[in-house]
Design a protein around this motif. Structure first.
Motif, PDB file in Angstrom:
ATOM      1  N   GLU A  55       1.877   1.864  -3.452  1.00  0.00           N
ATOM      2  CA  GLU A  55       0.724   2.385  -4.212  1.00  0.00           C
ATOM      3  C   GLU A  55       0.557   3.879  -3.980  1.00  0.00           C
ATOM      4  O   GLU A  55       0.343   4.650  -4.907  1.00  0.00           O
ATOM      5  CB  GLU A  55      -0.573   1.689  -3.742  1.00  0.00           C
ATOM      6  CG  GLU A  55      -0.855   0.356  -4.383  1.00  0.00           C
ATOM      7  CD  GLU A  55      -2.163  -0.242  -3.839  1.00  0.00           C
ATOM      8  OE1 GLU A  55      -2.466  -0.065  -2.645  1.00  0.00           O
ATOM      9  OE2 GLU A  55      -2.866  -0.902  -4.623  1.00  0.00           O
ATOM     10  N   GLU A  56       0.667   4.278  -2.704  1.00  0.00           N
ATOM     11  CA  GLU A  56       0.375   5.676  -2.350  1.00  0.00           C
ATOM     12  C   GLU A  56       1.548   6.624  -2.568  1.00  0.00           C
ATOM     13  O   GLU A  56       1.354   7.834  -2.586  1.00  0.00           O
ATOM     14  CB  GLU A  56      -0.068   5.740  -0.872  1.00  0.00           C
ATOM     15  CG  GLU A  56      -1.453   5.143  -0.695  1.00  0.00           C
ATOM     16  CD  GLU A  56      -1.826   4.899   0.765  1.00  0.00           C
ATOM     17  OE1 GLU A  56      -1.007   5.214   1.658  1.00  0.00           O
ATOM     18  OE2 GLU A  56      -2.929   4.373   0.994  1.00  0.00           O
ATOM     19  N   ASN A  57       2.747   6.081  -2.674  1.00  0.00           N
ATOM     20  CA  ASN A  57       3.923   6.963  -2.735  1.00  0.00           C
ATOM     21  C   ASN A  57       4.813   6.709  -3.944  1.00  0.00           C
ATOM     22  O   ASN A  57       5.998   7.044  -3.918  1.00  0.00           O
ATOM     23  CB  ASN A  57       4.769   6.790  -1.466  1.00  0.00           C
ATOM     24  CG  ASN A  57       4.027   7.239  -0.233  1.00  0.00           C
ATOM     25  OD1 ASN A  57       3.945   8.427   0.058  1.00  0.00           O
ATOM     26  ND2 ASN A  57       3.433   6.281   0.470  1.00  0.00           N
ATOM     27  N   SER A  84      11.042   8.112   1.709  1.00  0.00           N
ATOM     28  CA  SER A  84      10.337   6.997   1.078  1.00  0.00           C
ATOM     29  C   SER A  84      11.309   5.874   0.720  1.00  0.00           C
ATOM     30  O   SER A  84      11.035   4.691   0.937  1.00  0.00           O
ATOM     31  CB  SER A  84       9.615   7.448  -0.198  1.00  0.00           C
ATOM     32  OG  SER A  84       8.865   8.598   0.050  1.00  0.00           O
ATOM     33  N   GLN A 107       0.826  -1.211   0.000  1.00  0.00           N
ATOM     34  CA  GLN A 107       0.000   0.000   0.000  1.00  0.00           C
ATOM     35  C   GLN A 107       0.868   1.273   0.000  1.00  0.00           C
ATOM     36  O   GLN A 107       0.546   2.254  -0.666  1.00  0.00           O
ATOM     37  CB  GLN A 107      -0.910  -0.014   1.232  1.00  0.00           C
ATOM     38  CG  GLN A 107      -2.029   0.989   1.138  1.00  0.00           C
ATOM     39  CD  GLN A 107      -2.872   1.020   2.416  1.00  0.00           C
ATOM     40  OE1 GLN A 107      -2.800   0.115   3.265  1.00  0.00           O
ATOM     41  NE2 GLN A 107      -3.665   2.050   2.569  1.00  0.00           N
TER      42      GLN A 107
END
Ligand SMILES: NC(=O)c1ccc[n+]([C@@H]2O[C@H](COP(=O)([O-])OP(=O)(O)OC[C@H]3O[C@@H](n4cnc5c(N)ncnc54)[C@H](O)[C@@H]3O)[C@@H](O)[C@H]2O)c1
Ligand SMILES: [Zn+2]
Length: 359
Positions: A202-204, A215, A199
């Motif tokens: 997906e988000e970053n 990140s 996830q």
């Protein structure tokens, strides 16, 4: 700086992750009981970028340093290059308490580890991985080796490093295509083990691809923790370690059939992960919505998801039976049940496999 411990009894070691680690190599080396002679193995390209900073740090710490520069490329991960490395080590009279340092991607890491495991019946080595793939995968876990004319990675040993130093700044010079290929292995860790990591990507994904330092630190740290955990449980791949091969049964066949020239490893396993997820769906092991999430993430990260029409699918199937993971003519697949959980399947009917490949 992050510190991850790979727990393997008297073969345990640390993985240090941060963004100014190279210049501290010498200080870290001093914490071991190595003899003063140290050899640094790298290739022309990586040495030109990071050789000086690492060498200077090692010399400053009082070591007598030999540098061994090998040519750049998978085609040199072979017995001739290995012979060259042995020659240099012997000429320089490296002894049994000396250590080798691998500075580079997976090619340098694998061959240096193999040289260390065999030189004088085995000496210490340290990994300084400089590609994303090497930082999240090949530098951790102790698989070393070289290629043989008849097959990739066919000659090798299990030989754990004494330390892994990951300087995430080195990724700033890596080609984008190489970076994304490494990211494929990170996505793999999400699918086999950690839905939160999945996830997070997906988000970053924009931040990750833009090399945002927080990140990057997170995905590299999580990948290393997961690999460390799996390797601690099963160092020699007699059980759970096999799950690291998700996407690799088909991925390796794609690499073989395309003669290792068309795809980078991470690209081939991206197609492999998509197809193996579809295979799981055909077997009703996973919900179709999960398969879509897997394929979407791979696709959105700029990685390939489909087998192009010009690749011979019959050849892909026969190549899978030649893989070193195939035992007694049976194919082994790692199949996702959902994001974060996979199972090992040994008896896949050939019709389902053909259906997956749309044959
Ligand atoms: N031992 C294991 O567990 C394991 C696991 C996965 C892969 N591997 C092996 O790893 C190898 C692939 O590794 P790889 O993907 O790192 O490829 P690689 O070592 O060939 O590196 C890719 C390219 O990037 C260059 N490079 C490296 N670091 C750089 C940097 N910081 N900046 C700019 N360029 C840089 C290299 O010189 C090379 O041209 C294969 O041989 C594979 O079999 C081993
Ligand atoms: Zn891989």
């Amino acid at each position: 700086m992050e510190n991850i411990r790979v727990e393997l009894g008297d073969r345990s070691y640390d993985i240090l992750i941060g963004n100014s680690i190279l210049e501290n190599t010498g200080t870290k080396l001093k914490t071991f009981n190595f003899s003063p002679k140290i050899a640094l193995v790298s290739n022309e390209l990586v040495f030109s970028l990071y050789g000086e900073i690492v060498s200077e740090s090692i010399r400053k710490a009082g070591f007598d340093l030999l540098t061994v520069i090998i040519p750049d490329g998978e085609q040199y991960k072979n017995i001739e290059t290995l012979q060259y490395i042995y020659n240099e080590l012997l000429k320089y009279k490296l002894d049994r308490k000396s250590a080798l340092i691998a500075l580079g991607g997976g090619v340098v890491g694998d061959i240096t580890g193999f040289a260390a495991s065999t030189y004088m019946r085995g000496i210490s080595y340290i990994q300084i991985p400089t590609t994303l793939l090497a930082q999240v995968d090949s530098s951790v876990g102790g698989k070393t080796g070289i290629d043989h004319k008849l097959g990739k990675n066919m000659i090798g040993t299990f030989w754990q490093p004494k330390l892994v130093l990951i300087d995430t700044n080195t990724l700033s010079t890596l080609e984008k295509r190489q970076f994304l290929a490494g990211l494929a292995e990170v996505i793999k860790y999400g699918i086999i083990w950690d839905p939160e990591l999945f996830q997070f990507i997906e988000e970053n994904k924009e931040k990750i691809i833009g090399l945002d330092s927080n990140s990057l630190n997170y995905i590299i740290k999580r990948s290393c923790e997961i690999k460390a955990e799996i390797v601690s449980q099963d160092e020699r791949e007699s059980g759970v370690r096999a799950i690291l091969n998700y996407g690799h049964t088909i991925g390796h066949a794609i690499e073989t059939v395309t003669k290792y020239t068309r795809y980078l490893h991470g690209e081939a396993i991206s197609i492999g992960m998509c197809l193996e997820a579809e295979l799981a769906q055909l077997l009703n092991i996973i919900e179709p919505s999960e398969v879509i999430k897997i394929k979407d993430l791979i696709n959105h990260c700029g990685l390939p998801c489909y087998l192009p029409g010009d690749i011979d699918k019959i050849e892909i199937i026969s190549s899978m039976y030649f893989d070193k993971k195939a035992v007694a003519g049976k194919l082994k697949f790692i199949l996702p049940e959902r994001i974060g959980k996979v199972r090992i399947e040994k008896n896949i009917p050939e019709e389902i496999l053909k259906k997956t490949l749309k044959l």
